[in-house]
Scaffold this motif. Sequence first.
Motif, PDB file in Angstrom:
ATOM      1  N   SER A 152       0.833  -1.205   0.000  1.00 48.87           N
ATOM      2  CA  SER A 152       0.000   0.000   0.000  1.00 48.87           C
ATOM      3  C   SER A 152       0.870   1.259   0.000  1.00 48.87           C
ATOM      4  O   SER A 152       0.604   2.218  -0.735  1.00 48.87           O
ATOM      5  N   PHE A 153       1.917   1.263   0.811  1.00 49.31           N
ATOM      6  CA  PHE A 153       2.812   2.421   0.860  1.00 49.31           C
ATOM      7  C   PHE A 153       3.459   2.667  -0.497  1.00 49.31           C
ATOM      8  O   PHE A 153       3.457   3.791  -1.011  1.00 49.31           O
ATOM      9  N   PHE A 154       4.018   1.623  -1.108  1.00 46.17           N
ATOM     10  CA  PHE A 154       4.720   1.803  -2.375  1.00 46.17           C
ATOM     11  C   PHE A 154       3.761   2.123  -3.525  1.00 46.17           C
ATOM     12  O   PHE A 154       4.117   2.861  -4.433  1.00 46.17           O
ATOM     13  N   GLU A 155       2.535   1.601  -3.495  1.00 47.59           N
ATOM     14  CA  GLU A 155       1.545   1.964  -4.505  1.00 47.59           C
ATOM     15  C   GLU A 155       1.135   3.426  -4.380  1.00 47.59           C
ATOM     16  O   GLU A 155       0.897   4.106  -5.379  1.00 47.59           O
ATOM     17  N   ASN A 156       1.059   3.941  -3.145  1.00 44.13           N
ATOM     18  CA  ASN A 156       0.691   5.339  -2.917  1.00 44.13           C
ATOM     19  C   ASN A 156       1.765   6.333  -3.355  1.00 44.13           C
ATOM     20  O   ASN A 156       1.514   7.536  -3.410  1.00 44.13           O
ATOM     21  N   LEU A 157       2.955   5.830  -3.669  1.00 46.75           N
ATOM     22  CA  LEU A 157       3.996   6.717  -4.191  1.00 46.75           C
ATOM     23  C   LEU A 157       3.678   7.151  -5.614  1.00 46.75           C
ATOM     24  O   LEU A 157       4.233   8.135  -6.100  1.00 46.75           O
ATOM     25  N   ASN A 158       2.791   6.415  -6.292  1.00 47.79           N
ATOM     26  CA  ASN A 158       2.376   6.720  -7.670  1.00 47.79           C
ATOM     27  C   ASN A 158       3.558   6.753  -8.632  1.00 47.79           C
ATOM     28  O   ASN A 158       3.702   7.684  -9.424  1.00 47.79           O
TER      29      ASN A 158
END
Length: 171
Positions: A152-158
Amino acid sequence: MTEKAIIKQIGKPVEIDFRKPKAIGSAGFYLKSFKTKNPESENLKLDSKCNFEKRAGGILLRANYSNKLTAIPIPKESIIRITISKGKETIDPFFLSPMWILLKLGVSKLYARYFRFRPHEYSIDQMKLIINTAEYEMDFIANGYLFERQLSFFENLNYGNKLKTEINAST
């Protein structure tokens, strides 16, 4: 590295939007491999406890080894690839155990796994994180139970197609 120098390279920390909360920091990783292409740059010790912080222009790697803190700014444009690999899951609940009942009722294994009686009912191997940048190549490991939060954290980096996810087969 001072906070002023970090802000100059990758910007200020991302502000929390309380209406749409998203992860702005990762959970802990352990550094297993660190290669730098520039011999004058910062060098990290293996087995350092690391986490990442989302910044306006990239991510900040914070490492702690024997209470020696190190910060490495990673600009967004220097990131080549981030690969996050989920460890192999073993799901083997015994008949009429709470975990077995919850799974039969359609509860997600992410919640049902906390209702196991014996360790063999559910296990997950360590997850792996590999970050390739223009200057560094880093390999990390972390507890497999944290995979969904880390993803979730790395996906939220876009970062789009720079992020690759590998999920190992479950048994």
